[in-house]
Design an enzyme around this catalytic site. Structure first.
Site, PDB file in Angstrom:
ATOM      1  N   SER A   1      10.932 -16.061  52.080  1.00 36.20           N
ATOM      2  CA  SER A   1      11.500 -17.195  52.677  1.00 36.20           C
ATOM      3  C   SER A   1      10.906 -18.543  52.224  1.00 36.20           C
ATOM      4  O   SER A   1      11.567 -19.319  52.890  1.00 36.20           O
ATOM      5  CB  SER A   1      10.932 -17.031  54.298  1.00 36.20           C
TER       6      SER A   1
ATOM      7  N   SER B   1       7.089 -12.276  51.824  1.00 38.64           N
ATOM      8  CA  SER B   1       8.201 -12.572  51.957  1.00 38.64           C
ATOM      9  C   SER B   1       8.846 -13.614  51.044  1.00 38.64           C
ATOM     10  O   SER B   1       8.251 -14.378  50.400  1.00 38.64           O
ATOM     11  CB  SER B   1       9.000 -12.641  53.423  1.00 38.64           C
TER      12      SER B   1
ATOM     13  N   SER C   1      15.391 -17.496  56.086  1.00 40.84           N
ATOM     14  CA  SER C   1      14.028 -17.852  56.609  1.00 40.84           C
ATOM     15  C   SER C   1      14.261 -17.813  58.366  1.00 40.84           C
ATOM     16  O   SER C   1      14.899 -18.286  58.716  1.00 40.84           O
ATOM     17  CB  SER C   1      13.617 -19.422  56.323  1.00 40.84           C
TER      18      SER C   1
ATOM     19  N   LYS D   1       5.281 -21.960  56.482  1.00 41.61           N
ATOM     20  CA  LYS D   1       6.646 -22.886  56.492  1.00 41.61           C
ATOM     21  C   LYS D   1       6.286 -24.347  56.222  1.00 41.61           C
ATOM     22  O   LYS D   1       5.171 -24.548  56.093  1.00 41.61           O
ATOM     23  CB  LYS D   1       7.436 -22.719  57.828  1.00 41.61           C
TER      24      LYS D   1
END
Length: 307
Positions: free
Chosen positions: A91, A89, A255, A146
């Site tokens: 994010s 993705s 995100s 993350k």
């Protein structure tokens, strides 16, 4: 799903290992005895080819003997050293793009068994600013990636697209510094990265010892009404519990991170992202006769370390 492949690899390795062990400890001595008996009967030593013809090793045992060492090494490397991951993705843009393939250092924080993920050895804990892979707390079958923003005891504030951090201090609160704004510098606001048709602003942010880039959508309003609500704090504030971490994506307005679902427990940590070993362009048009998952090119300039 993320743990399925680890479990499958472990089970397959064990099965082939047991087949190889059974053949080596039980069947091989019988084959050797049969060859010895034949040599005694013939009063001569047989060649290896004749021995294999008289007492052949089964195909499955031969295959297990060849494959098991390879699977065992792969299992060790994947479980305890490095594991490849694909970025699915946007994010973590611009640090990581969709189509990046990264290596995650599994021994950065601890060594865990590949199936039940019980901690075998504690090594270290994440530092502020590191890019970490972890089991998604609401559904641990998925791996998420993350940036670590808040450490245990920190007070995190994300207000008006600005990040504030008050580092952990003593329980009495006598020496607690005020929350400080995380320094950032606008790099560009022209059309390099987009949220659909909206150009995103790119900032250099300084988080701990780490300088990295973040993206902000200037047209998107606050989404604090969807934030995870921690009892005793404001809607856009969080105090990181002991043994847990607060993480955010670098693409701040695109995100799904700790702001929306809470904290990452230590036991969910998988490892630290350290290297981009391949990066595919995935911008094939809908009219193409090739499937959408087929890459359109390689972004050679992206190969290297993750900051």
């Amino acid at each position: 799903m993320a743990n399925f492949y680890a479990m499958l690899l472990t089970i397959v390795t064990i099965v082939f290992g047991l087949i190889w062990l059974f053949d080596a400890q039980v069947l091989k001595p019988k084959r050797q005895q049969r060859i010895a008996d034949e040599e005694k009967r013939l009063q001569q030593e047989l060649t290896e080819e004749d021995g294999q013809r008289i007492a052949p090793q089964s195909g499955i045992a031969e295959f297990a003997q060849s494959v098991f060492p390879i699977l065992f090494v792969i299992l060790l490397l994947r479980s305890f050293v490095y594991e490849p991951f694909r970025i699915p993705s946007a994010s973590m843009m611009p640090t990581l793009l969709e189509g990046d393939f990264i290596l995650v250092e599994k021994f950065s924080y601890s060594l865990r068994d590949p199936i039940w993920r019980s901690e075998l050895l504690e090594i270290d804990r994440p530092e502020r600013g590191e890019v970490a892979v972890f089991k998604f707390p609401p559904d641990p079958q998925y791996d998420y990636i993350k940036r670590v923003v808040g450490l245990p005891g920190d007070r995190i504030i994300y207000r008006n697209k600005t990040l504030y951090i008050q580092p952990a201090c003593d329980a009495a609160g006598n020496d607690c510094p005020a929350p400080r704004v995380i320094e950032r510098t606008l790099v560009r606001s022209d059309a390099i990265y987009f949220n659909k048709s909206t150009p995103l602003e790119q900032y250099d942010e300084y988080l701990g010892e780490t300088k990295h880039s973040t993206l902000v959508d200037p047209t998107l309003g606050g989404s604090d009404r969807f934030y995870f609500k921690q009892q005793g704090t404001a809607r856009d504030e969080w105090i990181v519990p002991e043994g847990q971490y607060f993480v955010m994506g670098d693409n701040r307005d695109n995100s799904e991170d700790s702001r929306f679902w809470g904290f990452v427990p230590e036991e969910n940590l998988v490892g630290r992202a350290v290297f981009i070993w391949m990066s595919f362009e995935m911008d094939r048009s809908a009219s193409s006769w090739l499937p959408q998952w087929v890459p359109t090119g390689i972004r050679w300039e992206r190969l290297g370390g993750v900051e």
